[in-house]
Scaffold this motif. Structure first.
Motif, PDB file in Angstrom:
ATOM      1  N   UNK A   1       0.818  -1.218   0.000  1.00 27.96           N
ATOM      2  CA  UNK A   1       0.000   0.000   0.000  1.00 27.96           C
ATOM      3  C   UNK A   1       0.845   1.259   0.000  1.00 27.96           C
ATOM      4  N   UNK A   2       2.076   1.159   0.476  1.00 28.05           N
ATOM      5  CA  UNK A   2       2.973   2.315   0.506  1.00 28.05           C
ATOM      6  C   UNK A   2       3.980   2.312  -0.634  1.00 28.05           C
ATOM      7  N   UNK A   3       3.877   1.319  -1.506  1.00 27.33           N
ATOM      8  CA  UNK A   3       4.796   1.267  -2.646  1.00 27.33           C
ATOM      9  C   UNK A   3       4.017   1.104  -3.943  1.00 27.33           C
ATOM     10  N   UNK A   4       3.826  -0.116  -4.369  1.00 24.44           N
ATOM     11  CA  UNK A   4       3.228  -0.377  -5.664  1.00 24.44           C
ATOM     12  C   UNK A   4       1.806   0.160  -5.785  1.00 24.44           C
ATOM     13  N   UNK A   5       1.027   0.097  -4.687  1.00 25.00           N
ATOM     14  CA  UNK A   5      -0.360   0.544  -4.735  1.00 25.00           C
ATOM     15  C   UNK A   5      -0.540   1.955  -4.190  1.00 25.00           C
TER      16      UNK A   5
ATOM     17  N   UNK B   1      -1.211  -0.831 -20.056  1.00 21.68           N
ATOM     18  CA  UNK B   1      -1.454  -1.591 -18.825  1.00 21.68           C
ATOM     19  C   UNK B   1      -1.062  -0.786 -17.592  1.00 21.68           C
ATOM     20  N   UNK B   2       0.126  -0.202 -17.613  1.00 14.54           N
ATOM     21  CA  UNK B   2       0.583   0.568 -16.449  1.00 14.54           C
ATOM     22  C   UNK B   2      -0.263   1.822 -16.243  1.00 14.54           C
ATOM     23  N   UNK B   3      -0.726   2.438 -17.336  1.00 15.42           N
ATOM     24  CA  UNK B   3      -1.577   3.616 -17.209  1.00 15.42           C
ATOM     25  C   UNK B   3      -2.916   3.242 -16.586  1.00 15.42           C
ATOM     26  N   UNK B   4      -3.494   2.127 -17.030  1.00 12.81           N
ATOM     27  CA  UNK B   4      -4.758   1.669 -16.451  1.00 12.81           C
ATOM     28  C   UNK B   4      -4.589   1.335 -14.971  1.00 12.81           C
ATOM     29  N   UNK B   5      -3.473   0.707 -14.638  1.00 11.53           N
ATOM     30  CA  UNK B   5      -3.197   0.374 -13.238  1.00 11.53           C
ATOM     31  C   UNK B   5      -3.088   1.644 -12.398  1.00 11.53           C
ATOM     32  N   UNK B   6      -2.363   2.648 -12.901  1.00 11.57           N
ATOM     33  CA  UNK B   6      -2.198   3.901 -12.166  1.00 11.57           C
ATOM     34  C   UNK B   6      -3.535   4.609 -11.977  1.00 11.57           C
ATOM     35  N   UNK B   7      -4.388   4.570 -12.994  1.00  8.18           N
ATOM     36  CA  UNK B   7      -5.707   5.202 -12.888  1.00  8.18           C
ATOM     37  C   UNK B   7      -6.563   4.498 -11.842  1.00  8.18           C
ATOM     38  N   UNK B   8      -6.534   3.175 -11.839  1.00  4.98           N
ATOM     39  CA  UNK B   8      -7.326   2.403 -10.864  1.00  4.98           C
ATOM     40  C   UNK B   8      -6.863   2.683  -9.438  1.00  4.98           C
TER      41      UNK B   8
ATOM     42  N   UNK C   1      -7.933   6.225  -8.445  1.00  9.10           N
ATOM     43  CA  UNK C   1      -9.375   6.284  -8.192  1.00  9.10           C
ATOM     44  C   UNK C   1      -9.727   5.699  -6.828  1.00  9.10           C
ATOM     45  N   UNK C   2      -9.056   4.601  -6.474  1.00  7.18           N
ATOM     46  CA  UNK C   2      -9.316   3.995  -5.160  1.00  7.18           C
ATOM     47  C   UNK C   2      -8.991   4.983  -4.042  1.00  7.18           C
ATOM     48  N   UNK C   3      -7.843   5.646  -4.137  1.00  2.00           N
ATOM     49  CA  UNK C   3      -7.439   6.592  -3.097  1.00  2.00           C
ATOM     50  C   UNK C   3      -8.375   7.790  -3.046  1.00  2.00           C
ATOM     51  N   UNK C   4      -8.943   8.165  -4.179  1.00  2.00           N
ATOM     52  CA  UNK C   4      -9.868   9.300  -4.209  1.00  2.00           C
ATOM     53  C   UNK C   4     -11.241   8.912  -3.678  1.00  2.00           C
ATOM     54  N   UNK C   5     -11.703   7.727  -4.066  1.00  8.33           N
ATOM     55  CA  UNK C   5     -13.054   7.310  -3.708  1.00  8.33           C
ATOM     56  C   UNK C   5     -13.171   6.777  -2.287  1.00  8.33           C
ATOM     57  N   UNK C   6     -12.080   6.305  -1.702  1.00 11.09           N
ATOM     58  CA  UNK C   6     -12.144   5.734  -0.355  1.00 11.09           C
ATOM     59  C   UNK C   6     -12.649   6.727   0.684  1.00 11.09           C
TER      60      UNK C   6
END
Length: 410
Positions: free
Chosen positions: A42-46, A72-79, A82-87
Motif C-alpha cells: 500500500x505504501x509502494x506499488x499501490x 497496462x501501467x496507465x490503467x493500473x495507475x488510474x485504478x 481512483x481507489x485513493x480518491x473514492x475511499x
C-alpha cells in the motif's frame, strides 16, 4: 512443546495487570505476515505516486502510447488513484461527517480496563490528559482489599485513570457506578464496551449459571451501559463515540465456544442496528465496531495456531496495535470498523464458499480443535494418576489445549 498443559492464568476475565503475554523468542519468519505484505504494497506499488511513475518511466524510455505495457501501467495507475480518491468519499457516505473533538471536554469510560485491550486504551487516553474511568470487577472494593501495591481500589485515581469496582453484568450495580462516574468526572462522551468473559466448554456441558453470566457480561452489559450513555448525549445534543468490542468469532464460530460466539454475534448485530438508528436523527454520535482476530491478551492466551502459513495469514495481533487504531478513529471523530489482522476484514466472505470448502479450511486452520473442557482435563489428570496414557491435553497439531476456568462469584 510440553507434554501436558502448562499452568495458565484465569481466562474468565480480560482484566489483568498485564496488558499482553510475554512472547518467547520467535524465528525471523514469524514476523512475515500478510498484514506486513499488504502494508508494504500500500505504501509502494499501490500508492498513487509510485503507480504513476510506471507509465512515466516507460515514456522516458520512448515507449509508444499504443504499446501494451504503457496501456497496462496507465490503467493500473488510474485504478489505484481512483481507489485513493473514492475511499474517503465512501467513508463520508457510510459514516457521515466527522465530529469535532476537544479532548479537554471528553470523558472516556472503559469496561474491563485493568489489562489487555482495555488497559492499553486507558493508558493512551490518560496520556492525552483525558478524564478516564475504568469499570472492572477486578478493581478492589476497598483499599484494605488490595492484594498488593500494584492493585487499585474503588474510586482510586492512578496515573490519570479513575477506577471503579463494577460487575457490569449486574444492572443495578452498573447503574449505580454510572451515576458515580457522572458525578466525579462529568458526562461521558466516549464509551468503550470492552469487557468479556469466555467459557471453552461443549454446549451440553454448559451450566445455566455459566450461560446467564456470560450473556449478561458479554451482551446485556452493552445494552445497559449504552442506554444511559446515549440518553445523556441526546438530551444535551452533544456528540460522542460508542465503541463496541466484538470479535471475528461473531462471523465464524468455533467448537466449544457456542455461547461466546453467540454473544459477540449479538453485540455486532446490535451495533449495526444502532448505527442505522443514530445515523437518522443523531449523526453527531459516532459508532465504532472493533472485530479483531486473536489478540496477545490472556483471554485466549493458550490458543496457538501452528505453522508458517497459518501465522502468515492469521497472526496474533498486539492489543496495543488495535488500541492505537481505535484511538486514531476516535481522535478523527469518525465512525467505522477496526479489524485486525487483514483476514478479519474478509472473514465474512467465507460464508459464500461451498460448505465443503469451508469445512476443509476450518480443519486446516484448526479453529475447532483449540479448546478442551475442564471436565475432560480432569479426566485426563485422573488417567495420569492411574498410569494411563492421556491424549486429551493436546490437539492434533500438538498444541496445548485451553482450559476453561470456573466463573468467580461476587
Amino acid at each position: 512443546m510440553a507434554s501436558g498443559p502448562s499452568p495458565s492464568p484465569p481466562l474468565h476475565h480480560t482484566t489483568s495487570r498485564t496488558t499482553h503475554r510475554t512472547q518467547p523468542p520467535q524465528p525471523w519468519h514469524a514476523h512475515l505476515t500478510l498484514d506486513l505484505l499488504l502494508r508494504v504494497l500500500s505504501n509502494t506499488l499501490f500508492h498513487p505516486f509510485i503507480s504513476a511513475l510506471l507509465p512515466l518511466c516507460l515514456r522516458a524510455l520512448a515507449a509508444p502510447y499504443t504499446s501494451p505495457s504503457f496501456i497496462t501501467t496507465s490503467a493500473f495507475a488510474i485504478c489505484v488513484s481512483l481507489y485513493w480518491i473514492l475511499e474517503p468519499i465512501n467513508r463520508r457516505i457510510a459514516y457521515g461527517a466527522s465530529r469535532k473533538i476537544n479532548w479537554e471536554d471528553e470523558v472516556v469510560v472503559i469496561t474491563g480496563g485493568l489489562g489487555g485491550l482495555g488497559g492499553c486504551l486507558a493508558e493512551i487516553f490518560a496520556l492525552r490528559g483525558v478524564e478516564v474511568a475504568v469499570l472492572d470487577i477486578a478493581v478492589a472494593r476497598t483499599k484494605e482489599a488490595k492484594k498488593d501495591e500494584q492493585d487499585v481500589s474503588d474510586g482510586e485515581e492512578k496515573e490519570g485513570v479513575t477506577y471503579y469496582h463494577c460487575d457490569i453484568g449486574d444492572y443495578e450495580q452498573a447503574k449505580t457506578v454510572w451515576a458515580r462516574v457522572m458525578e466525579d468526572l462529568g458526562t461521558p462522551t466516549v464509551l468503550i464496551n470492552n469487557a468479556a468473559i469466555v467459557n471453552g466448554k461443549p454446549f451440553l456441558e454448559l451450566e445455566r449459571e455459566e450461560l446467564e453470566r456470560l450473556l449478561y457480561v458479554n451482551t446485556m452489559s452493552h445494552f445497559q451501559l449504552a442506554k444511559p450513555f446515549l440518553a445523556d448525549l441526546l438530551s444535551t445534543g452533544n456528540g460522542g463515540t460508542l465503541v463496541t468490542v466484538s470479535s471475528v468469532l461473531a462471523h465464524q464460530g468455533a467448537a466449544n465456544l457456542s455461547v461466546y460466539a453467540a454473544s459477540k454475534a449479538a453485540v455486532t448485530t446490535c451495533h449495526n442496528c444502532l448505527s442505522a438508528e443514530l445515523a437518522g436523527f443523531a449523526p453527531q454520535i459516532k459508532t465504532i465496531l472493533v472485530a479483531p482476530g486473536q489478540l496477545d491478551t490472556q483471554l485466549f492466551g493458550n490458543v496457538k495456531l501452528r505453522g508458517f502459513l497459518r501465522n502468515f495469514l492469521a497472526p496474533v495481533v498486539g492489543a496495543g496495535e488495535v488500541a492505537v487504531k481505535i484511538v486514531e478513529m476516535v481522535d478523527r471523530g469518525d465512525g467505522g470498523v477496526v479489524s485486525l489482522p487483514a483476514y478479519a476484514r474478509w472473514i465474512a466472505w467465507m460464508a459464500v464458499l461451498p460448505v465443503g470448502v469451508q469445512r476443509v479450511l476450518r480443519e486446516w486452520a484448526g479453529v475447532d480443535s483449540q479448546f478442551a473442557t475442564l471436565s475432560r482435563e480432569e479426566d485426563g489428570n485422573a488417567a495420569e494418576k492411574t498410569g494411563e496414557k492421556n491424549e486429551t491435553k493436546k490437539d492434533k497439531f500438538g498444541v496445548v489445549l485451553l482450559r476453561e476456568q470456573p466463573l468467580r462469584k461476587e
